[in-house]
Design a protein around this motif. Structure first.
Motif, mmCIF file in Angstrom:
data_model
loop_
_atom_site.group_PDB
_atom_site.id
_atom_site.type_symbol
_atom_site.label_atom_id
_atom_site.label_comp_id
_atom_site.label_asym_id
_atom_site.label_seq_id
_atom_site.Cartn_x
_atom_site.Cartn_y
_atom_site.Cartn_z
ATOM 1 N N ARG A 113 -28.436 -25.563 20.460
ATOM 2 C CA ARG A 113 -29.216 -24.468 21.017
ATOM 3 C C ARG A 113 -28.892 -23.149 20.306
ATOM 4 O O ARG A 113 -29.766 -22.327 20.087
ATOM 5 C CB ARG A 113 -28.813 -24.365 22.480
ATOM 6 N N HIS A 114 -27.601 -22.994 19.962
ATOM 7 C CA HIS A 114 -27.184 -21.737 19.339
ATOM 8 C C HIS A 114 -27.316 -21.790 17.824
ATOM 9 O O HIS A 114 -27.233 -20.776 17.159
ATOM 10 C CB HIS A 114 -25.733 -21.440 19.695
ATOM 11 N N LYS A 120 -19.154 -16.751 28.335
ATOM 12 C CA LYS A 120 -20.452 -16.262 28.803
ATOM 13 C C LYS A 120 -20.291 -15.128 29.808
ATOM 14 O O LYS A 120 -21.186 -14.309 29.973
ATOM 15 C CB LYS A 120 -21.221 -17.408 29.468
ATOM 16 N N GLU A 180 -32.390 -5.981 15.796
ATOM 17 C CA GLU A 180 -32.020 -7.312 15.316
ATOM 18 C C GLU A 180 -30.609 -7.692 15.764
ATOM 19 O O GLU A 180 -30.350 -8.829 16.144
ATOM 20 C CB GLU A 180 -32.108 -7.363 13.791
ATOM 21 N N PHE A 209 -29.855 -10.808 18.076
ATOM 22 C CA PHE A 209 -28.997 -11.903 17.618
ATOM 23 C C PHE A 209 -27.903 -12.206 18.648
ATOM 24 O O PHE A 209 -27.660 -13.357 18.999
ATOM 25 C CB PHE A 209 -28.379 -11.548 16.265
ATOM 26 N N VAL A 210 -27.267 -11.137 19.144
ATOM 27 C CA VAL A 210 -26.196 -11.352 20.132
ATOM 28 C C VAL A 210 -26.764 -12.028 21.380
ATOM 29 O O VAL A 210 -26.150 -12.937 21.948
ATOM 30 C CB VAL A 210 -25.489 -10.030 20.473
ATOM 31 N N GLU A 242 -29.328 -14.002 21.492
ATOM 32 C CA GLU A 242 -29.656 -15.402 21.184
ATOM 33 C C GLU A 242 -28.424 -16.292 21.148
ATOM 34 O O GLU A 242 -28.457 -17.417 21.633
ATOM 35 C CB GLU A 242 -30.385 -15.491 19.836
ATOM 36 N N ILE A 243 -27.328 -15.787 20.573
ATOM 37 C CA ILE A 243 -26.145 -16.657 20.533
ATOM 38 C C ILE A 243 -25.509 -16.778 21.913
ATOM 39 O O ILE A 243 -24.643 -17.612 22.125
ATOM 40 C CB ILE A 243 -25.090 -16.245 19.475
ATOM 41 N N HIS A 244 -25.960 -15.959 22.857
ATOM 42 C CA HIS A 244 -25.524 -16.169 24.242
ATOM 43 C C HIS A 244 -26.519 -17.043 24.991
ATOM 44 O O HIS A 244 -26.441 -17.164 26.211
ATOM 45 C CB HIS A 244 -25.335 -14.837 24.962
ATOM 46 N N GLY A 245 -27.466 -17.614 24.243
ATOM 47 C CA GLY A 245 -28.378 -18.584 24.853
ATOM 48 C C GLY A 245 -29.596 -17.969 25.522
ATOM 49 O O GLY A 245 -30.315 -18.649 26.231
ATOM 50 N N MET A 246 -29.842 -16.664 25.299
ATOM 51 C CA MET A 246 -31.037 -16.056 25.905
ATOM 52 C C MET A 246 -32.241 -16.293 24.991
ATOM 53 O O MET A 246 -32.094 -16.438 23.795
ATOM 54 C CB MET A 246 -30.822 -14.553 26.099
ATOM 55 N N ARG A 247 -33.421 -16.324 25.590
ATOM 56 C CA ARG A 247 -34.626 -16.610 24.815
ATOM 57 C C ARG A 247 -35.781 -15.705 25.234
ATOM 58 O O ARG A 247 -35.867 -15.280 26.381
ATOM 59 C CB ARG A 247 -35.077 -18.067 25.024
#
Lengths: 255, 309
Positions: A2-3, B74, B93, B97-98, B100-105
């Protein structure tokens, strides 16, 4: 997983924002284009000499004379270009302290290494596949053996993946890009020429060294000889280098 | 919420953090105070899971940070001393990016980004490259990065270092606001910073935790001692033996010809007895003044070796 995708996206973006990807692609395609031009010239000179000389011409075809040499050049030129693609990857994260951000996010070290490796391989594959115009041009004017071309590209991609894995490892051991690139070139040159130019004292020793060489495995593939042993060697080589990069990042936290 | 037990970190022979234990409750702002090189950053790095401790453990909501790194990470927003920014990316950006790598979309990222940008005052900077921002704005972007996934715990390493006075006030107010709903740990070597924003302080020096308490309790414990300065006209008449027998007087020192410095403990009645005694001895009292310990004195006293129980 996912990441992983956002991470690969970020790495690819960095390649295109800093002009590294363009420069590496430009230099590589320029050199290979020139080699192509001169080998076509050499080929036509030889063709004229051979015509009517009554010599054996069974091995004389564009694939053998033009393409084989070009594939070998692509591999060798890439030794010098690999560090340009990989030196930044981890060393830069360490130097700019963004590693602290990555390591305190819910990302595993495996994801970090995999993301960076995959991004570099994508850049490499794009560059390598841009040379596909060469066999197409040759096919247009003459003919190429496509199975040979596919084996060679398969070999180029596997060898390039192995080279990039060494680049990732070298980038993981330091926070200075120059050190990473010099180390990468050193290791790659060693693995390229070992068993060939760099020989052993005995024949047995030389054979072992040849088995370890990246070049001898690449040689079979670019000569159009597909052997699973070569593919397995190159894949194992890559796996070991990536595993070592993982260990190097992990051990860095304990110091 | 956060529980730190016997945390120790050694680098080779050097002990950076030595057997540190403390707890932080939910919704509390804890200030980590100590001189440069005291072990603040090392402790914070262990709290965030960036480096593993040599001994001891950190648990957050009863989860050990090294056994459940993903769940714990998390919950934490971390701003290191130097904000971790990618200088070739824009603020938008970086934040994206931060997130996204925490799983947010998708839409979640956009709404969260607008919210933290507003909070940190960087809404008008979203399209600038972080490499071109001033130190103060980089700090704010770093803070926004730490906040984007809406963590329950914020760990801030010297959040106001290198900022101008105006920015310091802004960041302090922001931290106070954030602390209403979140647990915050911040470090500093500047005393007023901690006393202004934090409810409790932990003082660390040479890797040892010297004290953890609220500011009031610390000053009560250490500040019960007072210093009294006496000025007299005829010092030869002053009976120091008799004066030192007054209950509450701990020590008498002659400062110069006409001035004596007394260390006393106790309330105002001690002061009354002292003045009465001096007047009786006929030394000619010309002045008496009380010096209370300031927070700086307390801080200095703690870090110069007095461990507070």
């Amino acid at each position: 997983m996912r990441h992983l995708i956002p991470f690969i996206k970020k790495e690819l973006r960095a390649y295109f924002y800093s002009p590294i990807a363009y420069i590496v692609a430009g230099v590589f395609l320029g050199l290979i284009g020139y080699f192509f031009y001169s080998s076509v010239q050499g080929f036509s000179m030889q063709a004229i000499q051979l015509a009517g000389s009554g010599q054996e011409t069974s091995g004389f075809n564009p694939t053998n004379i033009i393409m084989k040499g070009l594939f070998r050049s692509m591999g060798t030129v890439f030794i010098l270009l690999t560090p340009l693609i990989t030196m930044r990857l981890i060393a830069e994260e360490k130097r700019s302290r963004t590693m602290e951000l990555l390591m305190t996010s819910p990302l595993s070290i495996t994801t970090i290494i995999a993301g960076k490796y995959i991004a570099a391989v994508i850049i490499y594959v794009i560059i390598i596949l841009s040379t596909l115009y060469i066999p197409v041009v040759v096919e247009y004017y003459s003919s190429v053996s496509w199975p040979h071309v596919f084996a060679a590209y398969f070999g180029l991609i596997l060898t390039g993946m192995a080279m990039i894995s060494i680049g990732v490892f070298c980038s993981s051991v330091t926070d200075k890009q120059v050190i990473a690139s010099v180390l990468t070139i050193g290791i790659l040159v060693l693995f390229w020429f070992v068993g060939g130019v760099i020989g052993g004292y005995t024949e047995h020793m030389s054979n072992i060294m040849k088995d370890l060489s990246l070049f001898s495995h690449f040689e079979n593939l670019y000569s159009g000889l597909f052997d699973t042993r070569d593919a397995i060697y190159l894949i194992s080589f890559t796996t070991v280098a990536l595993f070592l990069s993982h260990r190097s990042l992990e051990s860095g936290r304990w110091k | 919420m956060i529980s730190v037990q016997n945390l120790t970190k050694t680098f080779g022979d050097r002990v950076a953090v030595n057997n540190v234990s403390f707890d932080v409750q939910k919704g509390e702002i804890l200030g980590f105070l100590g001189p440069n090189g005291a072990g603040k950053t090392t402790t914070m790095r262990m709290l965030t899971g960036f480096i593993p401790p040599t001994e001891g453990c950190v648990t957050i909501d009863n989860l050990d940070i090294f056994e459940h790194p993903f769940e714990v990470k998390k919950k934490i927003g971390y701003l290191p001393e130097q904000p971790p920014l990618y200088f070739d990316m824009t603020v938008r950006e970086c934040l994206g990016f931060v997130a996204e790598i925490h799983g947010m979309r998708g839409g979640m990222i956009d709404s969260s980004m607008d919210h933290v940008a507003e909070l940190c005052g960087i809404s008008h900077m979203l399209n600038r490259l972080t490499g071109n921002l001033s130190k103060g704005y980089r700090q704010r972007v770093g803070l926004a990065q730490a906040l984007i996934h809406d963590p329950a715990i914020l760990i801030l390493d010297e959040p106001t270092a290198g900022l101008d006075p105006r920015q310091i006030i802004d960041i302090r107010n922001l931290i106070k606001d954030l602390g209403r709903e979140r647990t915050v740990i911040l470090s500093s070597h500047i005393l007023p910073e901690v006393t202004n924003t934090c409810e409790r302080i932990a003082v660390i020096n040479n890797g040892n935790l010297m004290a953890v308490d609220t500011i009031e309790l610390l000053s009560d414990k250490l500040g019960s001692e007072k210093t009294i300065v006496l000025n007299v006209k005829r010092p030869e008449h002053l009976d120091t033996v008799r004066l030192s027998s007054v209950s509450g007087v701990d020590d008498i020192k002659k400062h110069n010809d006409n001035e004596f410095v007394l260390t006393v403990s106790g309330g105002d009645d001690v002061l009354e007895k002292i003045s009465a005694s001096v007047v009786e001895s006929g030394a000619g009292l010309t002045g008496i003044r009380v010096k209370r310990m300031t927070l700086e004195d307390i801080f200095l006293k703690i870090i110069t070796g007095e461990k507070v129980q």
